[in-house]
Design a protein around this motif. Sequence first.
Motif, mmCIF file in Angstrom:
data_model
loop_
_atom_site.group_PDB
_atom_site.id
_atom_site.type_symbol
_atom_site.label_atom_id
_atom_site.label_comp_id
_atom_site.label_asym_id
_atom_site.label_seq_id
_atom_site.Cartn_x
_atom_site.Cartn_y
_atom_site.Cartn_z
ATOM 1 N N UNK A 1 -14.427 -13.258 -21.703
ATOM 2 C CA UNK A 1 -13.412 -13.836 -22.588
ATOM 3 C C UNK A 1 -12.001 -13.365 -22.265
ATOM 4 N N UNK A 2 -11.847 -12.441 -21.340
ATOM 5 C CA UNK A 2 -10.520 -11.882 -21.051
ATOM 6 C C UNK A 2 -9.623 -12.917 -20.389
ATOM 7 N N UNK A 3 -8.320 -12.801 -20.655
ATOM 8 C CA UNK A 3 -7.366 -13.744 -20.071
ATOM 9 C C UNK A 3 -7.392 -13.707 -18.545
ATOM 10 N N UNK A 4 -7.608 -12.509 -17.992
ATOM 11 C CA UNK A 4 -7.648 -12.376 -16.536
ATOM 12 C C UNK A 4 -8.823 -13.165 -15.958
ATOM 13 N N UNK A 5 -9.950 -13.182 -16.692
ATOM 14 C CA UNK A 5 -11.112 -13.943 -16.231
ATOM 15 C C UNK A 5 -10.791 -15.428 -16.149
ATOM 16 N N UNK A 6 -10.021 -15.933 -17.112
ATOM 17 C CA UNK A 6 -9.606 -17.344 -17.073
ATOM 18 C C UNK A 6 -8.762 -17.601 -15.828
#
Length: 505
Positions: free
Chosen positions: A407-412
Amino acid sequence: MGVNPTVMQRFLRVISKPGAKPEIQGSAPTQHVEGEDNNPAGFTSATKAKVLDRWLDRVVVISGSKAVFGIIFIGLVTWAFLGIPYSDLDIWQVLISDIQAIISYLFDSLLVRQQLNQYDDEMLVAVQLKSRLSSHNRMMTKLSQELNKEELVALAAESETSQHRHTADFQTELPSENRFGRFVTAFSHVIGHLISVSIYWITVLVWIGMGPMNDWSNRWQLDMNSASSAAMVFIFSFLANIHERHSAYTKTCLNSIFIVDSALERKLRSLTGDQVDNSVVVIPAPKMNPVQRAIFYYADFVGTLIGIAILVCVIVAWIAIGPALQFNANWWLIIGTYAGLVGMNDGFVLRNMQARLDEYAEVEFATIDKEDEALFHQMRLTTPPRETINESTLTYRVSDIMGRISAHEITVLIGLFIIFGLVAGSSALHWSETGQLLSNVPPSLIETFFMLILITGHNYADERKRANLRNLYERRLRLFSFVSCVELHAQGPAGLEKSAVAVAL
């Protein structure tokens, strides 16, 4: 000729609005003692002003219905049986890939809108609970000032032992799901379990291990693409169904809570003569970094279903170029490639949205819990035993870590780079059948994984939500019982006699 500053400001406000989660303000309907039959007591979702928004929300509800889930399930079974005579044809495999990509693309948009609607409802609930709790605090403080410490302690003790009598007009506990609902919920826990996710990746690794034996052929890729596509169609429709089913159940529980809360307010107003309307409560806008804001911006874009309109245009263009490509397998893969790549990005966004919006809502309900505890302490009441979910199990801890990472922004952002890489690889292969499969198979595998994680995240969020609702309901019943005891005490001997008769009965 210069640009009108006012026009420019309006333009900037319009383009900056999507993605922002503004402050929420509102108040609970005041429960007037006179004409109480006309007072709205239960919970009702806010009605959207625009007809298009109401229509889109209706489409979202239908997408999560048993009928739609049943149609998709029957379609998958039919496709599987057609594989008996036609499994050797590439078109049979490519067909499920295209159908999956389009259906998943549609469900992505609908699930995003579901998530946004759920957030709006939860914020509305938090605002109204806080608004009414403010009135409860004001009126119960007035009651406590009219009683000495010994009377408060005695009435608090009496309210606990006689709660079942004072709250006989309400349900003893929140309503439960019907049998089918319980089955679906249990099945969602099976699909979203860590073991199921592990089995999924073991299957993928086995398939990769068989690559050299199959010379990394298109057929080998199509086999996994077909399997993951069929699984994804099922998971998407199932996720929409449990989302809608659990949302409806939650609203049923909230209705029961609001009925008790409204009755508590009316009884307090009758005792204190308080006629001050429930105050307007403001929940500040959540703080977020620019990347998170951009993700929400994109989600708002998808949630308005504009992406579906774009898909329709792409499908029309795809059909138009069919004759030029002689409707070959490469042509069939084009629409699946487009929808699959976009859908993969939507999967990353959906998981991020689910986690962030749930966090924002949980913060507000945690505040309500603390305010309730303060009120109970002030009135010398014992807070009912708090129900919690078991967060110490290995499955929960691993799933929680996996969920936080996904769910982390970096994962997006990583997901976006993967998409760019796949597009570059397919371009290097001149978008041949092999090149298109490169942009079909990995997105399908990754998006299926994210759908499983979405189910896992939904299950844990739903468990916490149900526990919080049951805790909230128990506290409202306890407060109602206490105020009923205060009411009998205020009536003097007549009230005591009435209480004695009630005990005898």
